[in-house]
Scaffold this active site. Structure first.
Site, PDB file in Angstrom:
ATOM      1  N   MET A  15       0.470  -0.946  -0.205  1.00 39.49           N
ATOM      2  CA  MET A  15       0.298  -0.046   0.347  1.00 39.49           C
ATOM      3  C   MET A  15       0.944   1.629   0.031  1.00 39.49           C
ATOM      4  SD  MET A  15      -3.112   0.804  -0.156  1.00 39.49           S
ATOM      5  CE  MET A  15      -4.301   0.135   0.107  1.00 39.49           C
ATOM      6  N   GLY A  42       3.970  -1.460  -5.102  1.00 35.94           N
ATOM      7  CA  GLY A  42       4.904  -2.162  -4.826  1.00 35.94           C
ATOM      8  C   GLY A  42       5.406  -2.784  -6.042  1.00 35.94           C
ATOM      9  N   ALA A  45       3.292  -6.062  -7.601  1.00 31.71           N
ATOM     10  CA  ALA A  45       2.185  -5.411  -7.740  1.00 31.71           C
ATOM     11  C   ALA A  45       2.257  -4.318  -9.472  1.00 31.71           C
ATOM     12  CB  ALA A  45       1.474  -5.240  -6.939  1.00 31.71           C
ATOM     13  N   GLU A 139      12.372  -6.144  -3.904  1.00 33.91           N
ATOM     14  CA  GLU A 139      12.019  -6.333  -2.815  1.00 33.91           C
ATOM     15  C   GLU A 139      11.443  -7.108  -2.013  1.00 33.91           C
ATOM     16  OE1 GLU A 139       9.451  -2.065  -2.646  1.00 33.91           O
ATOM     17  OE2 GLU A 139       8.682  -2.905  -3.939  1.00 33.91           O
ATOM     18  N   GLY A 222      16.224   7.445 -16.544  1.00 37.98           N
ATOM     19  CA  GLY A 222      15.131   8.424 -16.705  1.00 37.98           C
ATOM     20  C   GLY A 222      15.102   9.021 -17.445  1.00 37.98           C
ATOM     21  N   GLY A 225      15.881   7.791 -21.498  1.00 41.75           N
ATOM     22  CA  GLY A 225      15.620   6.661 -22.204  1.00 41.75           C
ATOM     23  C   GLY A 225      16.674   5.414 -21.453  1.00 41.75           C
ATOM     24  N   ASP A 252       8.497   0.425 -13.516  1.00 42.31           N
ATOM     25  CA  ASP A 252       8.218  -0.883 -13.379  1.00 42.31           C
ATOM     26  C   ASP A 252       7.469  -0.661 -14.998  1.00 42.31           C
ATOM     27  OD1 ASP A 252       8.732  -1.136 -10.764  1.00 42.31           O
ATOM     28  OD2 ASP A 252       6.982   0.139  -9.547  1.00 42.31           O
TER      29      ASP A 252
END
Ligand code: ATP
Ligand code: RIB
Length: 304
Positions: A15, A42, A45, A139, A222, A225, A252
């Site tokens: 969360m 996350g 996720a 993670e 970033g 690219g 992600d």
């Protein structure tokens, strides 16, 4: 675009509490915030939802607790067509991330891993079958990440290792993954070299290649690219123009699109470009999961 692809993500489920301020505080200082929100996040996720929004069939492997946040996060994964049968619910407490965003859309994140770090290698290993591609990040539990990648390799599954958050992970214990993809800080944590320019990006990629024996090293750079190193040469792929609101989960989004395009076409250069497209969409939106583009949005971006 990617609907025949079967993917699994072994990763974190958090969360997120997002707080924005024009300027982030120095040590001992208080500043006034401009907004806050709770959001689903996350790295694992986010990537699972990223893959699913792009049309793939996705299985999530991870752990939450049987608490309010855990229940909401699972519901949200299901709503996004992610198979959650591989998510254990017996964690001590569900992972939480505090995300601070400054006026330029840049973030600082503190993650309380909790249930994510309680994923066990056996949980992951038994679920890695009948898939085309496995995505992992750093993670969750290090041993479980290593076991997952090594299991996938024995089954000729494409393995994509996103190196977030930044830490000096034992890459040597899972050598031979298909793609290793760190961002700038993660590159420095793993290679000792910050990829500030073309020369240092090449030096860092060489170190990462030697440590991981990955087929491809893709550095996320970033607003610059990304770069691609295949053990011989490095090439650079410029980012697409974007109005930056919040860079959270740009990485992600990049990793999900990179993985799917590589599995679909086998063309790593095309995959890097697709990663940049997805990343440029993500930076224009606040939040993590909320940043993941859909297949339709990526197609519109492809036509530009
Ligand atoms: P996160 O904030 O999720 O940790 P990251 O640091 O892992 O992100 P970045 O390298 O910041 O990853 O961004 C991932 C990708 O997103 C980049 O490789 C690029 O394709 C795209 N991107 C990031 N910032 C910008 C920008 N300012 N303009 C256009 N594209 C961007
Ligand atoms: O990559 C972004 C993610 O990092 C956030 O959703 C947060 O949960 C942290 O894990």
């Amino acid at each position: 675009m990617y609907k025949s692809i079967k993917a699994a993500v072994m990763g974190s489920i958090n969360m997120d509490i997002i707080l924005s301020a024009e300027r982030l505080p120095e040590t001992g200082e208080n500043v006034l915030g401009s907004s806050y929100s709770y959001a689903f996040g996350g790295k694992g996720a986010n990537q699972a939802i990223g893959l699913s929004r792009l049309g793939a069939q996705v299985k999530m492997i991870g752990k939450v607790a049987d608490d309010a946040n855990g229940n909401r996060l699972i519901e949200n994964l299901i709503k996004n067509n992610v198979d959650t049968s591989g998510v254990a619910r017996d964690g001590s407490s569900t992972g939480l991330a505090a995300i601070l965003i400054d006026g330029d859309g840049k973030n600082r994140i503190i993650v309380y891993e909790s249930a994510n770090s309680e994923v066990v290698p056996e949980q992951a290993a038994s679920l890695i079958k009948d898939i085309d591609v496995l995505l992992v990040q750093f993670e969750t539990n290090e041993e479980a990440v290593i076991a997952s990648v090594n299991t996938a390799k024995t089954k000729n599954i494409v393995t994509v290792v996103d190196c977030g958050p930044a830490k000096n992970f034992s890459l040597e214990k899972m050598q031979g993954m298909t793609i290793l993809t760190p961002n700038e800080n993660e590159t420095e944590a793993l290679s000792g070299i910050f990829p500030a320019d073309e020369r240092t990006a090449l030096e860092a990629s060489r170190v990462l290649y030697e440590r991981s024996l990955a087929k491809f090293i893709v550095l996320k750079l970033g607003e610059r690219g990304c770069s691609l190193y295949d053990g011989k040469e490095i090439s650079f792929f410029p980012a697409y123009p974007a109005r930056v609101l919040d860079t959270t989960a740009a990485g992600d989004s990049f990793t999900a699109a990179l993985a799917l395009e590589y599995v679909k076409s086998g063309d790593i250069k095309k995959a890097c470009d697709m990663g940049n497209k997805a990343g440029s969409i993500a930076v224009g939106r606040v939040g993590a999961e909320n940043s993941m583009p859909t297949e339709k949005e990526l197609i519109i971006c492809l036509k530009k």
